[in-house]
Design an enzyme around this catalytic site. Structure first.
Site, PDB file in Angstrom:
ATOM      1  N   SER A 140      63.496   1.446  34.499  1.00 37.09           N
ATOM      2  CA  SER A 140      63.957   1.217  35.867  1.00 37.09           C
ATOM      3  C   SER A 140      63.106   0.204  36.633  1.00 37.09           C
ATOM      4  CB  SER A 140      63.909   2.560  36.613  1.00 37.09           C
ATOM      5  OG  SER A 140      64.030   2.353  37.997  1.00 37.09           O
ATOM      6  N   GLU A 190      62.313   0.612  39.512  1.00 33.62           N
ATOM      7  CA  GLU A 190      61.383   1.402  40.334  1.00 33.62           C
ATOM      8  C   GLU A 190      59.947   1.280  39.804  1.00 33.62           C
ATOM      9  OE1 GLU A 190      61.190   3.874  43.072  1.00 33.62           O
ATOM     10  OE2 GLU A 190      62.775   2.490  43.620  1.00 33.62           O
ATOM     11  N   TYR A 207      58.963   9.863  40.092  1.00 30.16           N
ATOM     12  CA  TYR A 207      60.035   9.356  39.226  1.00 30.16           C
ATOM     13  C   TYR A 207      59.581   8.086  38.519  1.00 30.16           C
ATOM     14  CZ  TYR A 207      64.311   6.785  38.023  1.00 30.16           C
ATOM     15  OH  TYR A 207      65.276   6.038  37.366  1.00 30.16           O
TER      16      TYR A 207
HETATM   17  P1  NAP Z   1      72.780   9.964  37.108  1.00 34.03           P
HETATM   18  O1  NAP Z   1      74.180   9.664  37.542  1.00 34.03           O
HETATM   19  O2  NAP Z   1      71.872  10.694  38.023  1.00 34.03           O
HETATM   20  O3  NAP Z   1      72.877  10.765  35.717  1.00 34.03           O
HETATM   21  C1  NAP Z   1      71.783  11.425  35.182  1.00 34.03           C
HETATM   22  C2  NAP Z   1      72.239  12.154  33.940  1.00 34.03           C
HETATM   23  O4  NAP Z   1      71.108  12.837  33.365  1.00 34.03           O
HETATM   24  C3  NAP Z   1      73.305  13.219  34.195  1.00 34.03           C
HETATM   25  O5  NAP Z   1      74.243  13.178  33.141  1.00 34.03           O
HETATM   26  C4  NAP Z   1      72.507  14.511  34.146  1.00 34.03           C
HETATM   27  O6  NAP Z   1      73.265  15.616  33.724  1.00 34.03           O
HETATM   28  C5  NAP Z   1      71.507  14.162  33.067  1.00 34.03           C
HETATM   29  N1  NAP Z   1      70.364  15.074  33.080  1.00 34.03           N
HETATM   30  C6  NAP Z   1      69.593  15.439  34.140  1.00 34.03           C
HETATM   31  N2  NAP Z   1      68.659  16.321  33.759  1.00 34.03           N
HETATM   32  C7  NAP Z   1      68.824  16.532  32.419  1.00 34.03           C
HETATM   33  C8  NAP Z   1      68.193  17.342  31.454  1.00 34.03           C
HETATM   34  N3  NAP Z   1      67.172  18.152  31.778  1.00 34.03           N
HETATM   35  N4  NAP Z   1      68.632  17.307  30.186  1.00 34.03           N
HETATM   36  C9  NAP Z   1      69.700  16.511  29.832  1.00 34.03           C
HETATM   37  N5  NAP Z   1      70.350  15.717  30.711  1.00 34.03           N
HETATM   38  C10 NAP Z   1      69.922  15.734  31.991  1.00 34.03           C
HETATM   39  O7  NAP Z   1      72.029   8.622  36.695  1.00 34.03           O
HETATM   40  P2  NAP Z   1      72.617   7.142  36.432  1.00 34.03           P
HETATM   41  O8  NAP Z   1      72.658   6.408  37.707  1.00 34.03           O
HETATM   42  O9  NAP Z   1      73.818   7.255  35.585  1.00 34.03           O
HETATM   43  O10 NAP Z   1      71.406   6.523  35.592  1.00 34.03           O
HETATM   44  C11 NAP Z   1      71.335   6.681  34.184  1.00 34.03           C
HETATM   45  C12 NAP Z   1      69.900   6.495  33.732  1.00 34.03           C
HETATM   46  O11 NAP Z   1      69.456   5.197  34.108  1.00 34.03           O
HETATM   47  C13 NAP Z   1      68.891   7.453  34.334  1.00 34.03           C
HETATM   48  O12 NAP Z   1      67.894   7.679  33.377  1.00 34.03           O
HETATM   49  C14 NAP Z   1      68.301   6.681  35.508  1.00 34.03           C
HETATM   50  O13 NAP Z   1      67.017   7.155  35.806  1.00 34.03           O
HETATM   51  C15 NAP Z   1      68.296   5.288  34.926  1.00 34.03           C
HETATM   52  N6  NAP Z   1      68.405   4.181  35.882  1.00 34.03           N
HETATM   53  C16 NAP Z   1      69.413   4.166  36.785  1.00 34.03           C
HETATM   54  C17 NAP Z   1      69.545   3.078  37.631  1.00 34.03           C
HETATM   55  C18 NAP Z   1      70.655   3.018  38.658  1.00 34.03           C
HETATM   56  O14 NAP Z   1      70.558   2.207  39.585  1.00 34.03           O
HETATM   57  N7  NAP Z   1      71.716   3.807  38.507  1.00 34.03           N
HETATM   58  C19 NAP Z   1      68.644   2.010  37.543  1.00 34.03           C
HETATM   59  C20 NAP Z   1      67.632   2.056  36.582  1.00 34.03           C
HETATM   60  C21 NAP Z   1      67.536   3.145  35.736  1.00 34.03           C
HETATM   61  P3  NAP Z   1      73.890  16.719  34.750  1.00 34.03           P
HETATM   62  O15 NAP Z   1      75.269  16.209  35.065  1.00 34.03           O
HETATM   63  O16 NAP Z   1      73.890  17.971  33.959  1.00 34.03           O
HETATM   64  O17 NAP Z   1      72.984  16.775  35.942  1.00 34.03           O
HETATM   65  N1  GDD Z   2      69.018   8.185  48.870  1.00 41.66           N
HETATM   66  C1  GDD Z   2      68.857   7.720  50.107  1.00 41.66           C
HETATM   67  N2  GDD Z   2      69.340   8.452  51.157  1.00 41.66           N
HETATM   68  N3  GDD Z   2      68.225   6.540  50.298  1.00 41.66           N
HETATM   69  C2  GDD Z   2      68.110   6.072  51.565  1.00 41.66           C
HETATM   70  C3  GDD Z   2      68.604   6.782  52.662  1.00 41.66           C
HETATM   71  C4  GDD Z   2      69.237   8.034  52.453  1.00 41.66           C
HETATM   72  O1  GDD Z   2      69.687   8.725  53.358  1.00 41.66           O
HETATM   73  N4  GDD Z   2      68.344   6.046  53.775  1.00 41.66           N
HETATM   74  C5  GDD Z   2      67.717   4.938  53.389  1.00 41.66           C
HETATM   75  N5  GDD Z   2      67.564   4.951  52.046  1.00 41.66           N
HETATM   76  C6  GDD Z   2      66.848   3.928  51.263  1.00 41.66           C
HETATM   77  C7  GDD Z   2      65.759   4.494  50.367  1.00 41.66           C
HETATM   78  O2  GDD Z   2      64.586   4.760  51.121  1.00 41.66           O
HETATM   79  C8  GDD Z   2      65.602   3.362  49.359  1.00 41.66           C
HETATM   80  O3  GDD Z   2      64.709   2.407  49.851  1.00 41.66           O
HETATM   81  C9  GDD Z   2      67.006   2.769  49.269  1.00 41.66           C
HETATM   82  O4  GDD Z   2      67.747   3.310  50.368  1.00 41.66           O
HETATM   83  C10 GDD Z   2      67.740   3.072  47.976  1.00 41.66           C
HETATM   84  O5  GDD Z   2      67.675   4.456  47.749  1.00 41.66           O
HETATM   85  P1  GDD Z   2      68.546   5.168  46.595  1.00 41.66           P
HETATM   86  O6  GDD Z   2      69.965   4.804  46.729  1.00 41.66           O
HETATM   87  O7  GDD Z   2      68.190   6.621  46.601  1.00 41.66           O
HETATM   88  O8  GDD Z   2      68.054   4.455  45.261  1.00 41.66           O
HETATM   89  P2  GDD Z   2      66.582   4.117  44.730  1.00 41.66           P
HETATM   90  O9  GDD Z   2      66.405   2.637  44.840  1.00 41.66           O
HETATM   91  O10 GDD Z   2      65.542   4.963  45.339  1.00 41.66           O
HETATM   92  O11 GDD Z   2      66.684   4.553  43.197  1.00 41.66           O
HETATM   93  C11 GDD Z   2      67.827   4.211  42.408  1.00 41.66           C
HETATM   94  O12 GDD Z   2      67.600   2.978  41.759  1.00 41.66           O
HETATM   95  C12 GDD Z   2      66.522   2.973  40.805  1.00 41.66           C
HETATM   96  C13 GDD Z   2      66.435   1.552  40.227  1.00 41.66           C
HETATM   97  O13 GDD Z   2      65.658   0.747  41.086  1.00 41.66           O
HETATM   98  C14 GDD Z   2      68.049   5.358  41.412  1.00 41.66           C
HETATM   99  O14 GDD Z   2      69.270   5.136  40.752  1.00 41.66           O
HETATM  100  C15 GDD Z   2      66.957   5.410  40.361  1.00 41.66           C
HETATM  101  O15 GDD Z   2      67.298   6.357  39.367  1.00 41.66           O
HETATM  102  C16 GDD Z   2      66.835   4.016  39.723  1.00 41.66           C
HETATM  103  O16 GDD Z   2      65.824   3.988  38.735  1.00 41.66           O
END
Ligand code: NAP
Ligand code: GDD
Length: 336
Positions: free
Chosen positions: A131, A133, A155
């Protein structure tokens, strides 16, 4: 030879899109699901109910990233040719409330999966969902593969452990193991606790009269937001490359939360300032102020580039949430 993929996190945003992508490519897809009290998952139901995937080989297995023996059993049974590790506790703010659990699932979980591959002697390629992050308090703008990491949350620390475990297993055991360092990617299937979907869902509920206000935190944070469907293709491309490697996947543009709000509310002719309330509970103890990625390496080596623009992304998320709320987008949205 049948291409057989194992996907952890299959019920999530990326897992569900990746499953569709792989089924379309002719893969046999196996997903790991947790034993939870609810048997319903909206995105899996969308796949299962879709005629397009009706006769495609898609199988689910119980397992958990915290259960090493279970992962070994699944690995032995399926013998996947590709493993995509997307399972994680993926919410950054929540990771401050449950740091140990986040470290266990998101950090150690990846190590357990790598070990299950070794233990069972499975000949497979491996993808780790790393990520942006991990760049946290950014040391360089834009961030690329060589930018030093500076995690700002439990995280991000867990993801860093998983990132380096993947590199280490690649070097120590000659595994085809790659890290995709993905910047934020969104979609109508984004979890409702993430800021983009929180906004588009609230907007639809405000229009339907179910919600009066929207509680948010830091509106000045900037993110490099792409479309999840574009990003799952990058995961697959990494595993088709002859050599394993680590890649930044990003759009190269950054936008603030305020810009996302403005864009979304303007689409339906509303002013977000009339609805948004700032709640300190939505702030993080240590924030990531700005993320913007340089995906040149992925473009040059994998031929990957994003297709969906920021404006198109906001548009399709608002449109889909309006439809889910039973509202006609043509009636509410400008330019439809
Ligand atoms: P998400 O929608 O939050 O999905 C997370 C998945 O992980 C869900 O299927 C959840 O299953 C499963 N999970 C949680 N705890 C688990 C456990 N103990 N054992 C097995 N499975 C578990 O995340 P996403 O946005 O699709 O992201 C996919 C991956 O990419 C994650 O690893 C995230 O950290 C990473 N990532 C995401 C982003 C982004 O912007 N979306 C960016 C960079 C990296 P349940 O349905 O059972 O909760
Ligand atoms: N969730 C959330 N809720 N975020 C908020 C809010 C709120 O009410 N208000 C402001 N934000 C700001 C957060 O402080 C952050 O700076 C930004 O919105 C994005 O927050 P999220 O959408 O929660 O995503 P993230 O950037 O913290 O994390 C996501 O992206 C990562 C990749 O950079 C997640 O998908 C992570 O799993 C992923 O790795």
């Amino acid at each position: 030879m049948t291409k057989r993929a194992l996907v952890t996190g299959v019920t999530g945003q990326d897992g569900s899109y990746l499953t569709e992508f792989l089924l379309d490519k002719g893969y046999e897809v196996h997903g790991i699901i947790r034993r939870t009290t609810s048997f319903k998952n909206e995105w899996l139901d969308e796949i299962i109910d879709n005629q397009r995937y009706k006769d495609k080989p898609f199988f689910l297995h119980y397992g958990d990233m915290t259960d090493a023996q279970g992962l070994i059993r699944v690995m032995r049974k399926i013998k996947p040719t590709e493993v995509y590790n997307l399972g994680a506790q993926s919410h950054v703010r929540m990771s401050f409330d449950i740091p140990e659990y986040t470290g266990d699932v998101t950090g150690l979980g990846n190590l357990r999966l790598l070990d299950a591959i070794l233990e069972t002697g499975t000949e497979t390629r491996f993808y780790q969902a790393s990520s942006s992050e991990m760049f946290g308090k950014v040391q360089e703008i834009p961030q690329r593969e060589t930018t030093p990491f500076y995690p700002r949350s439990p995280y991000a620390c867990a993801k860093l452990f998983a990132y380096w475990s993947t590199v280490n297993y690649r070097e120590a055991y000659h595994m085809h193991a790659s890290n995709g360092i993905l910047f934020n990617h969104e979609s109508p299937r984004r979890g409702e606790a993430f800021v983009t979907r929180k906004i588009t869902r609230a907007l639809a509920r405000i229009l339907s009269g179910k919600q009066k206000e929207l509680s948010l935190g830091n509106l000045d944070a900037k993110r490099d937001w792409g479309f999840a469907k574009d990003y799952v293709e990058a995961m697959w491309l990494m595993l088709q490359a002859p050599q394993p490697d680590d890649y930044v996947i990003a759009t190269g543009e950054t936008h603030s939360v305020k810009e996302f709000l403005t864009q979304a509310f303007e689409l339906v002719g509303r002013d977000w300032e009339e609805y948004v309330k700032i709640d300190p509970n939505n702030f993080r103890r240590t924030e990531v102020d700005i993320l913007i990625g340089d995906a040149t390496k992925a473009r040059e080596k994998l031929g990957w580039k994003p297709k969906c623009s920021f404006k198109e992304l906001v548009y399709l998320m608002v449109r889909e949430d309006l439809k889910r709320e039973g509202l006609n987008p043509e009636k509410y949205m400008k330019g439809t």
